[in-house]
Design a protein around this motif. Structure first.
Motif, PDB file in Angstrom:
ATOM      1  N   SER A  42       0.689  -1.230  -0.028  1.00  0.00           N
ATOM      2  CA  SER A  42       0.109   0.222  -0.057  1.00  0.00           C
ATOM      3  C   SER A  42       0.897   1.368   0.034  1.00  0.00           C
ATOM      4  CB  SER A  42      -1.051  -0.045   1.375  1.00  0.00           C
ATOM      5  OG  SER A  42      -0.285  -0.159   2.309  1.00  0.00           O
ATOM      6  N   ASP A  43       2.136   1.295   0.438  1.00  0.00           N
ATOM      7  CA  ASP A  43       3.069   2.402   0.206  1.00  0.00           C
ATOM      8  C   ASP A  43       3.249   2.654  -1.134  1.00  0.00           C
ATOM      9  OD1 ASP A  43       3.399   2.582   3.093  1.00  0.00           O
ATOM     10  OD2 ASP A  43       4.837   0.969   2.891  1.00  0.00           O
ATOM     11  N   TYR A  44       2.988   2.043  -2.201  1.00  0.00           N
ATOM     12  CA  TYR A  44       3.503   2.105  -3.433  1.00  0.00           C
ATOM     13  C   TYR A  44       2.144   2.551  -4.448  1.00  0.00           C
ATOM     14  CZ  TYR A  44       7.709  -0.377  -2.544  1.00  0.00           C
ATOM     15  OH  TYR A  44       8.949  -0.755  -1.839  1.00  0.00           O
ATOM     16  N   ASN A  45       2.103   3.537  -5.289  1.00  0.00           N
ATOM     17  CA  ASN A  45       1.078   3.932  -5.902  1.00  0.00           C
ATOM     18  C   ASN A  45       1.486   4.208  -7.336  1.00  0.00           C
ATOM     19  OD1 ASN A  45       1.511   6.971  -6.071  1.00  0.00           O
ATOM     20  ND2 ASN A  45       1.624   6.695  -4.023  1.00  0.00           N
ATOM     21  N   PHE A  46       0.334   4.359  -8.168  1.00  0.00           N
ATOM     22  CA  PHE A  46       0.378   4.376  -9.742  1.00  0.00           C
ATOM     23  C   PHE A  46      -0.709   5.453  -9.960  1.00  0.00           C
ATOM     24  CE2 PHE A  46       2.055   0.285  -8.684  1.00  0.00           C
ATOM     25  CZ  PHE A  46       3.169   0.270  -9.548  1.00  0.00           C
ATOM     26  N   SER A  47      -0.284   6.400 -11.129  1.00  0.00           N
ATOM     27  CA  SER A  47      -1.347   7.093 -11.986  1.00  0.00           C
ATOM     28  C   SER A  47      -2.511   6.538 -12.302  1.00  0.00           C
ATOM     29  CB  SER A  47      -0.495   8.068 -12.934  1.00  0.00           C
ATOM     30  OG  SER A  47      -0.284   7.211 -13.946  1.00  0.00           O
ATOM     31  N   ALA A  48      -3.391   7.148 -12.648  1.00  0.00           N
ATOM     32  CA  ALA A  48      -4.948   6.546 -13.278  1.00  0.00           C
ATOM     33  C   ALA A  48      -4.172   5.926 -14.597  1.00  0.00           C
ATOM     34  CB  ALA A  48      -5.828   7.511 -13.258  1.00  0.00           C
ATOM     35  N   GLU A  49      -3.548   6.780 -15.095  1.00  0.00           N
ATOM     36  CA  GLU A  49      -2.958   6.315 -16.407  1.00  0.00           C
ATOM     37  C   GLU A  49      -2.180   5.089 -16.703  1.00  0.00           C
ATOM     38  OE1 GLU A  49      -0.418   8.170 -20.416  1.00  0.00           O
ATOM     39  OE2 GLU A  49      -0.149   9.115 -18.493  1.00  0.00           O
ATOM     40  N   MET A  50      -1.440   4.721 -15.676  1.00  0.00           N
ATOM     41  CA  MET A  50      -0.467   3.789 -15.318  1.00  0.00           C
ATOM     42  C   MET A  50      -1.601   2.345 -14.999  1.00  0.00           C
ATOM     43  SD  MET A  50       2.415   5.283 -13.031  1.00  0.00           S
ATOM     44  CE  MET A  50       3.505   6.705 -13.735  1.00  0.00           C
ATOM     45  N   LEU A  51      -2.427   2.674 -14.422  1.00  0.00           N
ATOM     46  CA  LEU A  51      -3.285   1.685 -13.882  1.00  0.00           C
ATOM     47  C   LEU A  51      -4.083   1.302 -15.106  1.00  0.00           C
ATOM     48  CD1 LEU A  51      -4.461   2.746 -10.190  1.00  0.00           C
ATOM     49  CD2 LEU A  51      -2.722   1.003 -10.774  1.00  0.00           C
ATOM     50  N   GLU A  52      -4.500   2.042 -15.707  1.00  0.00           N
ATOM     51  CA  GLU A  52      -5.314   1.702 -17.032  1.00  0.00           C
ATOM     52  C   GLU A  52      -4.721   1.115 -17.867  1.00  0.00           C
ATOM     53  OE1 GLU A  52      -6.918   5.758 -18.643  1.00  0.00           O
ATOM     54  OE2 GLU A  52      -8.463   5.737 -16.823  1.00  0.00           O
ATOM     55  N   GLU A  53      -3.310   1.477 -18.219  1.00  0.00           N
ATOM     56  CA  GLU A  53      -2.451   0.744 -19.159  1.00  0.00           C
ATOM     57  C   GLU A  53      -2.268  -0.791 -18.497  1.00  0.00           C
ATOM     58  OE1 GLU A  53      -1.025   0.619 -22.630  1.00  0.00           O
ATOM     59  OE2 GLU A  53      -1.630   2.450 -21.820  1.00  0.00           O
ATOM     60  N   MET A  54      -2.212  -1.003 -17.206  1.00  0.00           N
ATOM     61  CA  MET A  54      -1.998  -2.272 -16.683  1.00  0.00           C
ATOM     62  C   MET A  54      -3.206  -3.012 -16.968  1.00  0.00           C
ATOM     63  SD  MET A  54      -0.345  -1.590 -12.730  1.00  0.00           S
ATOM     64  CE  MET A  54       1.133  -0.563 -12.657  1.00  0.00           C
ATOM     65  N   ILE A  55      -4.416  -2.806 -16.800  1.00  0.00           N
ATOM     66  CA  ILE A  55      -5.653  -3.272 -17.150  1.00  0.00           C
ATOM     67  C   ILE A  55      -5.678  -3.801 -18.719  1.00  0.00           C
ATOM     68  CG2 ILE A  55      -8.093  -2.938 -17.242  1.00  0.00           C
ATOM     69  CD1 ILE A  55      -7.655  -1.307 -14.704  1.00  0.00           C
ATOM     70  N   LEU A  56      -5.369  -2.882 -19.609  1.00  0.00           N
ATOM     71  CA  LEU A  56      -5.517  -3.033 -21.053  1.00  0.00           C
ATOM     72  C   LEU A  56      -4.242  -4.056 -21.429  1.00  0.00           C
ATOM     73  CD1 LEU A  56      -5.382   0.603 -22.479  1.00  0.00           C
ATOM     74  CD2 LEU A  56      -7.150  -1.171 -22.477  1.00  0.00           C
ATOM     75  N   GLU A  57      -3.205  -4.089 -20.519  1.00  0.00           N
ATOM     76  CA  GLU A  57      -2.208  -5.174 -20.919  1.00  0.00           C
ATOM     77  C   GLU A  57      -2.599  -6.358 -20.414  1.00  0.00           C
ATOM     78  OE1 GLU A  57       0.186  -5.385 -23.002  1.00  0.00           O
ATOM     79  OE2 GLU A  57       0.354  -3.311 -23.466  1.00  0.00           O
TER      80      GLU A  57
END
Length: 215
Positions: A200-215
């Protein structure tokens, strides 16, 4: 083939790079192997790397899965388009070419591309080709409820292969081996012994999370 959650993979990939001093060669990496999993990198180091690399690394993650599932079909890492051998071999040398020099439109453009496969998958370097015989979840493997069954999946593949089946230990011992390695943490040090931050100490931007979902 073992697959791990993409979000957690990004964190641990960076941390391993940090452990080995962001080495660019095998020789340099081996000099720092004793540092693996010994401590947590400064969180600021991860955030800096995240902002610079994660979007591209998401493409690498998806490309890795495509490569094996499609038996070594040559695809562009960043667009996932089927590509030429010339472009493929450039992609295999990421420290030689810049991201811009590897651009699909620049190297391939509007050429007609005939599907090609990695020669290592076709010339016998990988026995029976590159397509995996089983898919294993790294998360399930460590899960106290699902771990033994995921371990059995690996063992059954080895058991049913005439090259390895005769050497496999008795099925009665499989659960014991899993418990010793996973529950009691015996054996080599792993990512789960790394001290420091929690997920939980690590976070990502919305753009990064969306890219992860797409992949």
């Amino acid at each position: 083939m073992m697959i791990r959650n993409i979000r957690r993979s990004m964190v641990e990939y960076h941390d391993i790079l940090w452990d080995i001093g962001y080495a660019k060669t095998w020789e340099d990496a081996t000099l720092n192997l004793q540092n693996l999993y010994s401590k947590a990198p400064p969180i600021e180091d991860f955030f800096a790397w995240r902002d610079m690399r994660v979007l591209d690394e998401c493409h690498w993650y998806g490309w890795f899965i495509d490569y094996w599932m499609e038996g070594g079909l040559m695809r562009d890492i960043f667009t996932h388009k089927i590509t030429t051998p010339e472009h493929w071999y450039m992609l295999m040398m990421p420290t030689v070419y810049t991201r811009a020099e590897l651009d699909y439109d620049l190297v391939v453009g509007d050429k007609t591309v005939t599907p090609s496969y990695d020669p290592h998958c076709n010339n016998g370097d990988v026995t029976d080709g590159c397509q995996p015989v089983a898919i294993v979840s790294a998360e399930k493997l460590r899960d106290y409820a699902e771990g033994p069954a995921e371990t059995a999946k690996i063992a059954n593949v080895l058991m049913n292969d005439q090259r390895t089946g005769q050497y496999l230990i008795s099925q009665e011992a499989w659960d014991c081996i899993w418990e010793e390695l996973i529950v009691k943490n015996k054996g080599l040090k792993t990512v789960y012994q790394r001290p420091g931050f929690v997920e939980s100490d690590y976070n990502f931007s919305a753009e990064m999370l969306e890219e992860m979902i797409l992949e």
